[in-house]
Design a protein around this motif. Structure first.
Motif, short mmCIF file in Angstrom:
data_model
loop_
_atom_site.label_atom_id
_atom_site.label_comp_id
_atom_site.label_asym_id
_atom_site.label_seq_id
_atom_site.Cartn_x
_atom_site.Cartn_y
_atom_site.Cartn_z
N LEU A 1 0.82 -1.20 0.00
CA LEU A 1 0.00 0.00 0.00
C LEU A 1 0.86 1.26 0.00
O LEU A 1 0.64 2.18 -0.78
CB LEU A 1 -0.93 0.00 1.22
CG LEU A 1 -1.96 1.11 1.25
CD1 LEU A 1 -3.23 0.63 1.92
CD2 LEU A 1 -1.45 2.35 1.96
N LEU A 2 1.88 1.29 0.86
CA LEU A 2 2.73 2.47 0.96
C LEU A 2 3.57 2.68 -0.30
O LEU A 2 3.65 3.79 -0.82
CB LEU A 2 3.63 2.38 2.19
CG LEU A 2 4.49 3.61 2.47
CD1 LEU A 2 3.63 4.87 2.64
CD2 LEU A 2 5.36 3.39 3.70
N VAL A 3 4.19 1.63 -0.80
CA VAL A 3 5.02 1.75 -2.01
C VAL A 3 4.17 2.23 -3.18
O VAL A 3 4.59 3.08 -3.96
CB VAL A 3 5.75 0.42 -2.31
CG1 VAL A 3 6.37 0.43 -3.70
CG2 VAL A 3 6.81 0.15 -1.25
N GLU A 4 2.97 1.70 -3.32
CA GLU A 4 2.08 2.11 -4.40
C GLU A 4 1.65 3.58 -4.23
O GLU A 4 1.61 4.34 -5.20
CB GLU A 4 0.84 1.20 -4.47
CG GLU A 4 -0.11 1.55 -5.57
CD GLU A 4 0.48 1.46 -6.97
OE1 GLU A 4 -0.07 2.13 -7.88
OE2 GLU A 4 1.47 0.75 -7.19
N ALA A 5 1.37 4.00 -3.01
CA ALA A 5 1.00 5.40 -2.75
C ALA A 5 2.15 6.33 -3.09
O ALA A 5 1.95 7.40 -3.67
CB ALA A 5 0.56 5.57 -1.30
N VAL A 6 3.37 5.93 -2.75
CA VAL A 6 4.56 6.74 -3.09
C VAL A 6 4.70 6.81 -4.61
O VAL A 6 4.93 7.87 -5.17
CB VAL A 6 5.83 6.15 -2.43
CG1 VAL A 6 7.09 6.79 -2.99
CG2 VAL A 6 5.78 6.31 -0.92
N GLY B 1 -1.83 11.52 0.79
CA GLY B 1 -2.69 12.23 1.73
C GLY B 1 -3.84 11.43 2.30
O GLY B 1 -4.61 11.96 3.10
N GLY B 2 -3.97 10.19 1.94
CA GLY B 2 -5.12 9.41 2.38
C GLY B 2 -5.02 8.85 3.77
O GLY B 2 -3.93 8.76 4.36
N GLU B 3 -6.17 8.46 4.30
CA GLU B 3 -6.24 7.87 5.64
C GLU B 3 -5.48 6.55 5.72
O GLU B 3 -4.90 6.24 6.76
CB GLU B 3 -7.69 7.65 6.04
CG GLU B 3 -8.45 8.93 6.32
CD GLU B 3 -9.90 8.67 6.69
OE1 GLU B 3 -10.24 7.53 7.07
OE2 GLU B 3 -10.69 9.62 6.60
N GLN B 4 -5.47 5.78 4.63
CA GLN B 4 -4.78 4.49 4.66
C GLN B 4 -3.28 4.68 4.84
O GLN B 4 -2.64 3.92 5.57
CB GLN B 4 -5.06 3.69 3.39
CG GLN B 4 -6.46 3.14 3.34
CD GLN B 4 -6.65 2.28 2.11
OE1 GLN B 4 -6.23 2.66 1.01
NE2 GLN B 4 -7.28 1.14 2.29
N VAL B 5 -2.70 5.67 4.17
CA VAL B 5 -1.27 5.93 4.30
C VAL B 5 -0.96 6.34 5.74
O VAL B 5 -0.01 5.85 6.35
CB VAL B 5 -0.79 7.01 3.31
CG1 VAL B 5 0.62 7.48 3.62
CG2 VAL B 5 -0.87 6.48 1.88
N GLU B 6 -1.78 7.22 6.31
CA GLU B 6 -1.56 7.63 7.70
C GLU B 6 -1.68 6.43 8.63
O GLU B 6 -0.85 6.26 9.53
CB GLU B 6 -2.57 8.71 8.10
CG GLU B 6 -2.35 9.16 9.55
CD GLU B 6 -3.21 10.32 9.97
OE1 GLU B 6 -3.25 10.59 11.20
OE2 GLU B 6 -3.83 10.98 9.11
N ARG B 7 -2.67 5.57 8.43
CA ARG B 7 -2.83 4.39 9.28
C ARG B 7 -1.61 3.49 9.20
O ARG B 7 -1.08 3.03 10.22
CB ARG B 7 -4.08 3.60 8.87
CG ARG B 7 -4.27 2.33 9.72
CD ARG B 7 -5.24 1.34 9.08
NE ARG B 7 -4.91 0.95 7.72
CZ ARG B 7 -3.97 0.04 7.40
NH1 ARG B 7 -3.25 -0.54 8.32
NH2 ARG B 7 -3.75 -0.27 6.13
N VAL B 8 -1.12 3.24 7.98
CA VAL B 8 0.05 2.39 7.79
C VAL B 8 1.27 2.98 8.51
O VAL B 8 1.97 2.27 9.23
CB VAL B 8 0.35 2.20 6.28
CG1 VAL B 8 1.75 1.67 6.04
CG2 VAL B 8 -0.69 1.28 5.65
#
Length: 109
Positions: A68-73, A79-86
């Motif tokens: 999830l994090l690598v894909e978001a980067v 800026g999403g909630e999932q990135v903050e949660r991770v």
């Protein structure tokens, strides 16, 4: 307080797979990614505290959270909630090897 997360260029003096700027420039976190795509924190620096080099003491992020994090980067969508949660989950899991007072002062726990 919500976590503010932005991509930051990898610096030649701080080699890593990717760097994130947290809390509007108060924290810089350098991450590595292994051959299996699993993320780990290499170092984290805090304004007013300095650079905390983890020297391999940080645990690895879960495979799902790493993806999830690598894909978001890659997408530039941090800026999403999932990135903050991770990130919060991972930071809490490694709070014993990161300076707790710096984490608390920057509202990362």
């Amino acid at each position: 307080m919500s976590m503010v997360v932005q991509a930051y260029p990898v610096m030649p003096t701080r080699p890593c797979a990717f760097c994130l700027c947290l809390q509007e420039g108060s924290v810089f976190a350098d991450f590595d990614v292994d051959d299996a795509g699993v993320v780990s924190l290499r170092r984290i620096s805090f304004d007013g505290y300095g650079c905390c080099r983890l020297g391999g003491d940080a645990t690895m992020m879960s495979s799902d959270d790493s993806r999830l994090l690598v894909e978001a980067v890659r997408r530039g969508d941090l800026g999403g909630e999932q990135v903050e949660r991770v990130l919060r989950t991972y930071i809490r899991a490694n709070a014993d090897v990161i300076w707790r007072d710096a984490l608390e002062d920057n509202e990362l726990l």
